[in-house]
Design an enzyme around this catalytic site. Structure first.
Site, PDB file in Angstrom:
ATOM      1  N   GLY A  46      -6.056  -1.585  -2.226  1.00 45.43           N
ATOM      2  CA  GLY A  46      -5.654  -2.931  -2.607  1.00 45.43           C
ATOM      3  C   GLY A  46      -4.189  -2.939  -2.990  1.00 45.43           C
ATOM      4  CD  GLN A  51      -0.064  -3.196  -7.440  1.00 46.93           C
ATOM      5  OE1 GLN A  51      -0.884  -3.747  -6.723  1.00 46.93           O
ATOM      6  NE2 GLN A  51      -0.179  -1.925  -7.812  1.00 46.93           N
ATOM      7  CB  CYS A  95      -2.980   1.321 -10.842  1.00 49.62           C
ATOM      8  SG  CYS A  95      -1.887  -0.089 -10.594  1.00 49.62           S
ATOM      9  CG  LEU A  96      -1.468   1.974  -4.769  1.00 48.99           C
ATOM     10  CD1 LEU A  96      -1.300   1.110  -3.520  1.00 48.99           C
ATOM     11  CD2 LEU A  96      -1.582   3.454  -4.381  1.00 48.99           C
ATOM     12  CG  HIS A 137      -7.238  -2.904  -9.995  1.00 46.74           C
ATOM     13  ND1 HIS A 137      -7.266  -1.720 -10.715  1.00 46.74           N
ATOM     14  CD2 HIS A 137      -5.973  -2.981  -9.486  1.00 46.74           C
ATOM     15  CE1 HIS A 137      -6.085  -1.133 -10.648  1.00 46.74           C
ATOM     16  NE2 HIS A 137      -5.275  -1.878  -9.900  1.00 46.74           N
ATOM     17  CD  GLU A 138      -5.374  -4.853  -6.038  1.00 45.27           C
ATOM     18  OE1 GLU A 138      -4.229  -5.190  -6.393  1.00 45.27           O
ATOM     19  OE2 GLU A 138      -5.713  -3.659  -5.940  1.00 45.27           O
ATOM     20  CG  HIS A 141      -2.063  -5.717 -10.243  1.00 49.85           C
ATOM     21  ND1 HIS A 141      -1.196  -4.989 -11.026  1.00 49.85           N
ATOM     22  CD2 HIS A 141      -2.805  -4.803  -9.574  1.00 49.85           C
ATOM     23  CE1 HIS A 141      -1.412  -3.689 -10.837  1.00 49.85           C
ATOM     24  NE2 HIS A 141      -2.396  -3.549  -9.965  1.00 49.85           N
TER      25      HIS A 141
HETATM   26  O1  K1U Z   1      -3.795  -2.271  -7.127  1.00 51.21           O
HETATM   27  C1  K1U Z   1      -3.549  -1.104  -6.863  1.00 51.21           C
HETATM   28  O2  K1U Z   1      -2.711  -0.508  -7.513  1.00 51.21           O
HETATM   29  C2  K1U Z   1      -4.279  -0.404  -5.754  1.00 51.21           C
HETATM   30  C3  K1U Z   1      -5.432   0.425  -6.240  1.00 51.21           C
HETATM   31  C4  K1U Z   1      -6.699  -0.413  -6.176  1.00 51.21           C
HETATM   32  C5  K1U Z   1      -7.898   0.074  -6.911  1.00 51.21           C
HETATM   33  C6  K1U Z   1      -8.311   1.384  -6.888  1.00 51.21           C
HETATM   34  C7  K1U Z   1      -9.444   1.786  -7.564  1.00 51.21           C
HETATM   35  C8  K1U Z   1     -10.181   0.867  -8.246  1.00 51.21           C
HETATM   36  C9  K1U Z   1      -9.767  -0.429  -8.275  1.00 51.21           C
HETATM   37  C10 K1U Z   1      -8.634  -0.832  -7.594  1.00 51.21           C
HETATM   38  C11 K1U Z   1      -5.537   1.655  -5.341  1.00 51.21           C
HETATM   39  O3  K1U Z   1      -5.733   1.542  -4.169  1.00 51.21           O
HETATM   40  S1  K1U Z   1      -5.349   3.207  -6.076  1.00 51.21           S
HETATM   41  C12 K1U Z   1      -5.630   4.346  -4.721  1.00 51.21           C
HETATM   42  C13 K1U Z   1      -7.069   4.486  -4.366  1.00 51.21           C
HETATM   43  O4  K1U Z   1      -7.944   4.081  -5.102  1.00 51.21           O
HETATM   44  C14 K1U Z   1      -7.454   5.124  -3.083  1.00 51.21           C
HETATM   45  C15 K1U Z   1      -6.540   5.708  -2.260  1.00 51.21           C
HETATM   46  C16 K1U Z   1      -6.938   6.301  -1.078  1.00 51.21           C
HETATM   47  C17 K1U Z   1      -8.253   6.314  -0.700  1.00 51.21           C
HETATM   48  C18 K1U Z   1      -9.188   5.738  -1.525  1.00 51.21           C
HETATM   49  C19 K1U Z   1      -8.795   5.151  -2.712  1.00 51.21           C
HETATM   50 ZN    ZN Z   2      -3.181  -1.672  -9.537  1.00 49.27          ZN
END
Ligand code: K1U
Ligand code: ZN
Length: 173
Positions: A46, A51, A95-96, A137-138, A141
């Site tokens: 996401g 972001q 979270c990225l 989560h999004e 944000h």
């Molecule tokens: O919003 C963001 O920062 C993105 C975030 C979203 C998220 C992850 C986990 C739970 C809720 C919301 C991410 O994508 S973090 C990276 C991640 O979870 C992932 C990366 C590669 C493969 C699978 C998952």
């Molecule tokens: Zn996030």
């Protein structure tokens, strides 16, 4: 399409309430495409517009996990939770904007969400599992809320200090 830089916490832009989008202009469609490309490259499931420094109510996501399943890139303008289940789920979130930090967060297990899609058409859908966690989560944000805001203050401060250090090290390179 181009990759956008992802803002790292702490940053005032990640704490702001984002503004609703009025019309789906070509510029907004380009932003959504850039965000999808940035999310897949990260990689992530996401990404929210703040972001990448755009304080607009726009999120993208694709939570298809199984290898071999077709991707499902989703673009949601002005997303709103219209219903949440009583039942909750705990998921280890990342979270990225807070790289390499993960913590359990409890949220409603199912949510119904309305939004405007990339063609300007209103949509509504019920999400469960990882999709429900991700969309909440999004949307957080867009309201200036991060997953670490659900944690105990001490744990939140520890993570924030690690991110300040990471940003200082990155700036020195
Ligand atoms: O919003 C963001 O920062 C993105 C975030 C979203 C998220 C992850 C986990 C739970 C809720 C919301 C991410 O994508 S973090 C990276 C991640 O979870 C992932 C990366 C590669 C493969 C699978 C998952
Ligand atoms: Zn996030």
């Amino acid at each position: 399409m181009s990759l956008r830089d992802i803002i790292i916490h702490p940053d005032p832009r990640l704490k702001k309430l984002c503004a609703p989008v009025a019309d789906i202009t070509p510029d907004l469609q380009r932003l959504a495409d850039d965000m999808l490309q940035t999310m897949y490259a990260a990689p992530g499931i996401g990404l929210a517009a703040p972001q990448v420094g755009e304080l607009k109510r726009l999120i993208v996501m694709d939570c298809v996990k199984k290898e071999g399943d077709p991707p499902r890139p989703m673009v949601l303008f002005n997303p709103e939770v219209t219903w949440s289940s009583e039942e909750t789920n705990v998921y280890e979130e990342g979270c990225l904007s807070i790289p390499d930090q993960y913590a359990d967060v409890e949220r409603p297990a199912e949510v119904r969400v309305s939004w405007i899609d990339q063609t300007g058409t209103p949509q509504e859908e019920q999400f469960d599992g990882l999709w429900a966690t991700c969309v909440q989560h999004e949307i957080d944000h867009l309201n200036g809320k991060l997953f670490i805001d659900y944690l105990r203050p001490l744990k939140r401060q520890l993570i924030t200090r690690k991110m300040v250090k990471l940003k200082r090290e990155k700036a020195r390179l």
